[in-house]
Design an enzyme around this catalytic site. Structure first.
Site, mmCIF file in Angstrom:
data_model
loop_
_atom_site.group_PDB
_atom_site.id
_atom_site.type_symbol
_atom_site.label_atom_id
_atom_site.label_comp_id
_atom_site.label_asym_id
_atom_site.label_seq_id
_atom_site.Cartn_x
_atom_site.Cartn_y
_atom_site.Cartn_z
ATOM 1 N N HIS A 1 26.836 -58.060 17.614
ATOM 2 C CA HIS A 1 26.602 -57.187 16.397
ATOM 3 C C HIS A 1 26.179 -58.557 15.394
ATOM 4 C CE1 HIS A 1 28.718 -53.637 17.159
ATOM 5 N NE2 HIS A 1 27.734 -53.214 17.353
ATOM 6 N N GLU B 1 29.084 -60.790 12.462
ATOM 7 C CA GLU B 1 29.878 -61.088 13.288
ATOM 8 C C GLU B 1 29.595 -62.780 13.618
ATOM 9 O OE1 GLU B 1 31.008 -58.804 16.340
ATOM 10 O OE2 GLU B 1 30.896 -57.093 15.038
ATOM 11 N N ARG C 1 24.567 -55.926 10.347
ATOM 12 C CA ARG C 1 25.062 -55.640 11.975
ATOM 13 C C ARG C 1 24.578 -55.144 13.232
ATOM 14 N NH1 ARG C 1 30.385 -52.561 13.907
ATOM 15 N NH2 ARG C 1 29.669 -50.715 15.463
ATOM 16 N N HIS D 1 32.946 -59.910 20.226
ATOM 17 C CA HIS D 1 32.616 -59.882 19.155
ATOM 18 C C HIS D 1 33.473 -60.187 18.012
ATOM 19 C CE1 HIS D 1 30.414 -55.904 20.226
ATOM 20 N NE2 HIS D 1 30.620 -56.129 21.509
ATOM 21 N N GLU E 1 37.733 -59.596 20.610
ATOM 22 C CA GLU E 1 37.486 -58.844 18.913
ATOM 23 C C GLU E 1 38.603 -60.144 18.681
ATOM 24 O OE1 GLU E 1 35.759 -56.963 17.154
ATOM 25 O OE2 GLU E 1 35.416 -55.475 18.145
#
Lengths: 306, 96
Positions: free
Chosen positions: A66, A69, A124, A193, A267
């Site tokens: 993405h 990020e 994204r 991510h 994440e």
């Protein structure tokens, strides 16, 4: 050279591509660059291969599928430098690299990354046009052949979670699929991510627990304990569907179903002050703490062959 | 180039399932141009949404009317992006 590279700042695509080439030139005995495919706009999909011998099983890391990020790609740069710095010095990493190859794809969605640098910082998805729609791009983390088309993905090209017309329709995804299949011996796969501070394992598309859930959960706990030991950053962990939300067509659901037991998705920082605009002074702390967790996963993979 | 002057990022805390449902309905209002960074899924998870300047009044009114708690996580997205850009440029002019 890569010693003078500014790891405390965000960089554009060309600078990161140059960084990869510099790293290969400086450490040609350890690092090589593989081009596993081309993005929709024709950019190379570069993977750094860290290897000390032939015919080794592999461990995969990717950052930044993405594009917005940014701390993820920046951490990927730092990981690459960390690997060449620590090989021969850190016994744990040296042992891993004496038995396994590490593959690192730092810019997994280069078209999207370039777009965030030049046109829309909050982009994204990929950049492939969608026939019949004015909306561009596919969410490459909904495009995998794992519950593809199910709940937790969108059929609308204008959605941020548009799954695409078919599984693996995106060249950025297909390249990894082809690579993983042709390699045939990838033993761990971590897709990274940001943000929201979580370490997740399969599944996202079904509530059926992964058959290795107990081991994956325990390893996640260990990895997060390691991560938190540095700056006490709070992480949660668990399966995707129970920890965050139902998401069909996700990367690690596919890799797990391919038989890669140690499949995780990260994440990274932060939980809600800057979101995708994490200040550059947090790149290195983020990468440092994440590296501890990655080492825990890679060591466990090495010590638990299957 | 897409700019984000006046865009705010709100962190919303839903207190019950009814509020989650309301927020899901809000997320489907395409004309508002909302960008959900963290989607309304369950009460235990925060919801972060980037709201364009033109939609701020409507969104804030919607949240207040429905007694949904929120705070402003980012006051002006473009300010942060400008600072990010300054930092990036700075790193390019430093002699190595």
């Amino acid at each position: 050279n890569t010693d003078d590279f500014v790891y405390t700042n965000y960089h554009n695509l060309n600078t990161i591509y140059s960084f990869m080439d510099m790293l290969v030139a400086e450490h040609s005995d350890l690092v090589s660059k593989i081009v596993i495919g081309q993005s929709y706009e024709g950019r190379p999909l570069n993977v750094l291969r860290f290897s000390t011998g032939a015919n080794r099983p592999g461990m995969w890391l990717d950052t930044g599928i993405h594009s917005r990020e940014w701390v993820t790609q920046a951490s990927g740069v730092w990981f690459a430098k960390k690997i060449v710095t620590d090989y021969g010095r850190d016994p744990a990493l040296t042992d891993i690299l004496n038995n396994y190859d590490i593959y690192l794809e730092i810019i997994t969605n280069p078209d999207g990354y370039q777009y965030t640098q030049t046109k829309d910082r909050m982009w994204r998805k990929t950049r492939k046009p969608n026939p019949g729609s004015s909306c561009v791009g596919v969410d490459p983390n909904r495009n995998w052949d794992a519950g593809f088309g199910g709940a937790g993905s969108s059929s609308s090209p204008c959605s941020e979670t548009y799954r695409g017309p078919s599984a693996h329709s995106e060249p950025e995804v297909k390249a990894i699929v082809d690579f993983v299949k042709s390699h045939g011996n990838i033993k761990s796969f971590v897709s990274i991510h940001s943000y929201s501070q979580m370490l997740l394992y399969p599944y996202g598309y079904t509530r059926t627990p992964a058959k290795d859930q107990a081991e994956l959960h325990e390893l996640a706990r260990k990895a997060i304990t390691e991560l938190q030991s540095l700056y006490n950053t709070r992480y949660t962990y668990g399966s995707i569907i129970t920890t965050i939300y139902q998401a069909s067509g996700g990367t690690i659901d596919w890799t797990y179903d391919q038989g890669i037991k140690y499949s995780y998705t990260f994440e990274l920082r932060d939980t809600g002050r800057y979101g995708f605009i994490l200040p550059a002074n947090q790149i290195v702390p983020t990468a440092e703490e994440t590296w501890l967790a990655l080492m825990a996963i890679m060591e466990h993979t090495k010590n638990n062959p299957y | 180039k897409e700019t984000f002057e006046g865009h705010q990022v709100l962190r919303i805390t839903a207190n019950n399932e009814a509020q989650i449902t309301l927020l899901k309905e809000l997320s489907e209002q395409g004309h508002l141009g909302l960008d959900f960074w963290m989607e309304p899924i369950r009460e235990s998870l925060p919801i972060d949404v980037r709201v364009p300047f033109n939609s701020l009044q409507a969104v804030r009114a919607f949240l207040a009317y429905n007694h949904i708690e929120y705070l402003v996580m980012i006051e002006d997205v473009q300010n942060l992006l400008d600072e990010e850009q300054r930092q990036m440029l700075k790193s390019h002019v430093i002699p190595r």
